[in-house]
Design an enzyme around this catalytic site. Sequence first.
Site, PDB file in Angstrom:
ATOM      1  N   LYS A 129     -13.150   6.159  11.685  1.00  0.00           N
ATOM      2  CA  LYS A 129     -11.686   6.157  11.495  1.00  0.00           C
ATOM      3  C   LYS A 129     -11.025   7.488  11.890  1.00  0.00           C
ATOM      4  CE  LYS A 129     -12.121   2.093   9.520  1.00  0.00           C
ATOM      5  NZ  LYS A 129     -11.753   1.732   8.189  1.00  0.00           N
ATOM      6  N   GLU A 150       0.837  -1.205   0.000  1.00  0.00           N
ATOM      7  CA  GLU A 150       0.000   0.000   0.000  1.00  0.00           C
ATOM      8  C   GLU A 150       0.868   1.250   0.000  1.00  0.00           C
ATOM      9  OE1 GLU A 150      -3.913  -1.835   2.275  1.00  0.00           O
ATOM     10  OE2 GLU A 150      -2.422  -0.792   3.458  1.00  0.00           O
TER      11      GLU A 150
HETATM   12  C1  5RP Z   1      -5.242  -2.905   4.780  1.00  0.00           C
HETATM   13  C2  5RP Z   1      -5.586  -1.519   5.177  1.00  0.00           C
HETATM   14  C3  5RP Z   1      -7.025  -1.115   5.074  1.00  0.00           C
HETATM   15  O1  5RP Z   1      -7.121  -0.019   4.231  1.00  0.00           O
HETATM   16  C4  5RP Z   1      -7.533  -0.765   6.436  1.00  0.00           C
HETATM   17  O2  5RP Z   1      -7.326  -1.876   7.298  1.00  0.00           O
HETATM   18  C5  5RP Z   1      -9.010  -0.388   6.412  1.00  0.00           C
HETATM   19  O3  5RP Z   1      -9.780  -1.495   6.115  1.00  0.00           O
HETATM   20  P1  5RP Z   1     -11.355  -1.448   5.982  1.00  0.00           P
HETATM   21  O4  5RP Z   1     -11.671  -0.679   4.738  1.00  0.00           O
HETATM   22  O5  5RP Z   1     -11.752  -2.894   5.903  1.00  0.00           O
HETATM   23  O6  5RP Z   1     -11.911  -0.782   7.218  1.00  0.00           O
HETATM   24  O7  5RP Z   1      -4.777  -0.723   5.540  1.00  0.00           O
HETATM   25  O8  5RP Z   1      -3.898  -3.202   5.025  1.00  0.00           O
END
Ligand code: 5RP
Length: 222
Positions: A125, A107
């Site tokens: 978040k 990422e």
């Molecule tokens: C994966 C990530 C995801 O973007 C993060 O965990 C958020 O996930 P979600 O959209 O399921 O809440 O960093 O490595």
Amino acid sequence: MNQNKKKESAAKKALELIKTYLHKESVLGIGTGSTTNLFIKSFLEAEIEIKGVVCSSLASENLFKGSSHHVLSLNDVYGIDFYIDGADEFNERLELIKGGGAALTREKILAHSSNKFFCIVDDSKKVDKLGKFPLPIEVIEIARSAISREVLKMGAKPVFRQSITTDNGNQIIDVHNLNLDVPYDIEEKINNIPGVVENGIFAKRKADKIILSTDKDVQIIE
Ligand code: 5RP
């Protein structure tokens, strides 16, 4: 509104924002996680012709199987026009913690290689200060204990995520109670420990836009 609906609204808004800029030569970066999965669903339904997608995980790549889109390697393109991904936390400076899905290294590579990074999130978040979510660190297996000791010296608590091997064949340590007053410095400090592949602080390459879905609306923070 439930969390899944909010994730869907953020994902749809991201597509709405980028679709007029996409064309036959566009390369789209695709992250990992449940919010990104909803973006992939909307993107596939929209049938937009682009050069291809570069994905941050095998899980996301799998969602393109059977579609008309080419799954490309980052090595085969000059860069990424738009990178769309979720996050585990974000602050008002658009800094992030990522890696809940263990895809943080790829990422970060994709975010760094992208012209624009749009982060799609629901309001659960949002934090004033990063660090409530344990910070994932991808490590080389033989260095796990040594890295954990360095993390303890920083006053934090490392927990080995036993259930997972990353797409790169490495392990994950989740770090609790880390002081993230200055995320940029901690990002660099952790990455300087031998055996650390990458950590989930996105402060050096933060998001360009946060697409934030709440009960009332979808907001763009930039
Ligand atoms: C994966 C990530 C995801 O973007 C993060 O965990 C958020 O996930 P979600 O959209 O399921 O809440 O960093 O490595």
